[in-house]
Design a protein around this motif. Structure first.
Motif, mmCIF file in Angstrom:
data_model
loop_
_atom_site.group_PDB
_atom_site.id
_atom_site.type_symbol
_atom_site.label_atom_id
_atom_site.label_comp_id
_atom_site.label_asym_id
_atom_site.label_seq_id
_atom_site.Cartn_x
_atom_site.Cartn_y
_atom_site.Cartn_z
ATOM 1 N N ALA A 89 98.768 -55.625 6.761
ATOM 2 C CA ALA A 89 98.207 -56.054 7.902
ATOM 3 C C ALA A 89 96.641 -56.807 7.629
ATOM 4 N N THR A 90 96.207 -57.946 8.342
ATOM 5 C CA THR A 90 94.845 -58.575 8.177
ATOM 6 C C THR A 90 94.312 -58.618 9.464
ATOM 7 N N LEU A 91 92.961 -58.973 9.200
ATOM 8 C CA LEU A 91 92.026 -58.896 10.274
ATOM 9 C C LEU A 91 91.925 -60.483 10.617
ATOM 10 N N ASN A 92 91.990 -60.724 11.971
ATOM 11 C CA ASN A 92 92.042 -62.223 12.511
ATOM 12 C C ASN A 92 90.457 -62.478 12.265
ATOM 13 N N PRO A 93 90.393 -63.556 11.482
ATOM 14 C CA PRO A 93 88.846 -64.182 11.379
ATOM 15 C C PRO A 93 88.086 -64.421 12.611
ATOM 16 N N ARG A 94 88.916 -64.793 13.527
ATOM 17 C CA ARG A 94 88.084 -65.230 14.850
ATOM 18 C C ARG A 94 87.532 -64.129 15.520
ATOM 19 N N LEU A 95 87.717 -62.865 15.141
ATOM 20 C CA LEU A 95 87.073 -61.768 15.870
ATOM 21 C C LEU A 95 85.659 -61.676 15.366
ATOM 22 N N LEU A 96 85.361 -62.171 14.041
ATOM 23 C CA LEU A 96 84.137 -62.370 13.475
ATOM 24 C C LEU A 96 83.692 -63.666 13.315
ATOM 25 N N TRP A 97 83.733 -64.582 14.373
ATOM 26 C CA TRP A 97 83.646 -66.279 14.622
ATOM 27 C C TRP A 97 82.243 -66.188 14.150
ATOM 28 N N GLU A 98 81.139 -65.514 14.201
ATOM 29 C CA GLU A 98 79.734 -65.902 14.001
ATOM 30 C C GLU A 98 79.420 -65.621 12.303
ATOM 31 N N TYR A 99 80.216 -64.994 11.690
ATOM 32 C CA TYR A 99 80.028 -64.826 10.126
ATOM 33 C C TYR A 99 80.848 -65.704 9.411
ATOM 34 N N ASN A 100 80.552 -65.779 8.159
ATOM 35 C CA ASN A 100 81.199 -66.281 7.160
ATOM 36 C C ASN A 100 82.261 -65.541 6.766
ATOM 37 N N PHE A 101 83.531 -65.638 7.107
ATOM 38 C CA PHE A 101 84.468 -64.467 7.040
ATOM 39 C C PHE A 101 84.798 -64.369 5.221
ATOM 40 N N GLU A 102 84.802 -65.110 4.655
ATOM 41 C CA GLU A 102 84.791 -64.992 3.039
ATOM 42 C C GLU A 102 83.746 -64.020 2.576
ATOM 43 N N GLU A 103 82.460 -64.011 3.224
ATOM 44 C CA GLU A 103 81.374 -63.148 2.676
ATOM 45 C C GLU A 103 81.173 -61.746 3.331
ATOM 46 N N VAL A 104 82.053 -61.468 4.418
ATOM 47 C CA VAL A 104 82.029 -60.432 5.214
ATOM 48 C C VAL A 104 82.008 -59.011 4.206
ATOM 49 N N ASP A 105 81.103 -58.128 4.276
ATOM 50 C CA ASP A 105 81.234 -56.726 3.646
ATOM 51 C C ASP A 105 81.876 -55.783 4.473
ATOM 52 N N PHE A 106 83.207 -55.747 4.254
ATOM 53 C CA PHE A 106 84.172 -54.552 5.247
ATOM 54 C C PHE A 106 83.476 -53.348 5.300
ATOM 55 N N LEU A 107 82.607 -52.757 4.282
ATOM 56 C CA LEU A 107 82.154 -51.452 4.250
ATOM 57 C C LEU A 107 80.798 -51.481 5.195
ATOM 58 N N LYS A 108 79.792 -52.449 4.971
ATOM 59 C CA LYS A 108 78.747 -52.270 5.702
ATOM 60 C C LYS A 108 78.843 -52.908 7.112
ATOM 61 N N MET A 109 79.767 -53.569 7.377
ATOM 62 C CA MET A 109 80.104 -54.091 8.982
ATOM 63 C C MET A 109 81.221 -53.275 9.400
ATOM 64 N N ARG A 110 81.518 -52.040 9.163
ATOM 65 C CA ARG A 110 82.550 -51.152 9.758
ATOM 66 C C ARG A 110 82.481 -51.222 11.092
ATOM 67 N N ASN A 111 81.052 -50.841 11.646
ATOM 68 C CA ASN A 111 81.156 -50.761 13.104
ATOM 69 C C ASN A 111 81.213 -51.735 13.859
ATOM 70 N N ILE A 112 80.691 -53.067 13.470
ATOM 71 C CA ILE A 112 81.155 -54.241 14.181
ATOM 72 C C ILE A 112 82.481 -54.589 14.322
ATOM 73 N N ILE A 113 82.934 -54.626 13.076
ATOM 74 C CA ILE A 113 84.288 -54.913 12.832
ATOM 75 C C ILE A 113 85.123 -54.096 14.102
ATOM 76 N N ILE A 114 85.114 -52.560 13.845
ATOM 77 C CA ILE A 114 85.950 -51.935 14.758
ATOM 78 C C ILE A 114 85.541 -52.228 16.302
ATOM 79 N N GLN A 115 84.219 -52.215 16.504
ATOM 80 C CA GLN A 115 83.830 -52.722 17.866
ATOM 81 C C GLN A 115 84.677 -53.935 18.386
ATOM 82 N N ARG A 116 84.783 -55.173 17.764
ATOM 83 C CA ARG A 116 85.302 -56.268 17.931
ATOM 84 C C ARG A 116 86.883 -56.073 18.243
ATOM 85 N N VAL A 117 87.333 -55.036 17.138
ATOM 86 C CA VAL A 117 88.956 -54.828 17.452
ATOM 87 C C VAL A 117 89.537 -53.905 18.575
#
Length: 105
Positions: A12-40
């Motif tokens: 399963a992959t994360l839809n990059p549109r959930l993080l539209w304001e970030y460069n998805f290739e440079e997203v640190d999934f550990l540091k941005m955990r709370n933001i990612i989970i909130q968007r989901v």
């Protein structure tokens, strides 16, 4: 739980549109955990839920939900029921209760 079968979707992959304001290739999934989970929680599809559950684990998602500063009432109640988290232990609930209520008459 509704997503008990998340281990059946290891790719399963994360839809990059959930993080539209970030460069998805440079997203640190550990540091941005709370933001990612909130968007989901707010906008995610089942595939996005499978991704966060496989990436952070059940306890990691629960602990992030406790720290999220804002969720609307519907999303707050949904994750409270889904993960068996008391509303009063969620940061977003505490912040909502500390805001003065306006009169609606």
């Amino acid at each position: 739980m509704y997503f008990d079968n998340h281990t059946n979707f290891p790719n399963a992959t994360l839809n990059p549109r959930l993080l539209w304001e970030y460069n998805f290739e440079e997203v640190d999934f550990l540091k941005m955990r709370n933001i990612i989970i909130q968007r989901v929680v707010e906008r995610g599809w089942p595939n996005d839920w499978y991704f966060i559950l496989n990436t952070y684990g059940m306890e990691g998602v629960k602990s992030a939900i406790l720290e999220i500063p804002y969720l609307n009432d519907k999303d707050m109640n949904f994750v409270s029921i889904l993960f068996n988290i008391p509303l009063t232990s969620m940061k977003c609930y505490e912040k909502k209760q500390s805001q003065p209520q306006r009169w609606t008459s």
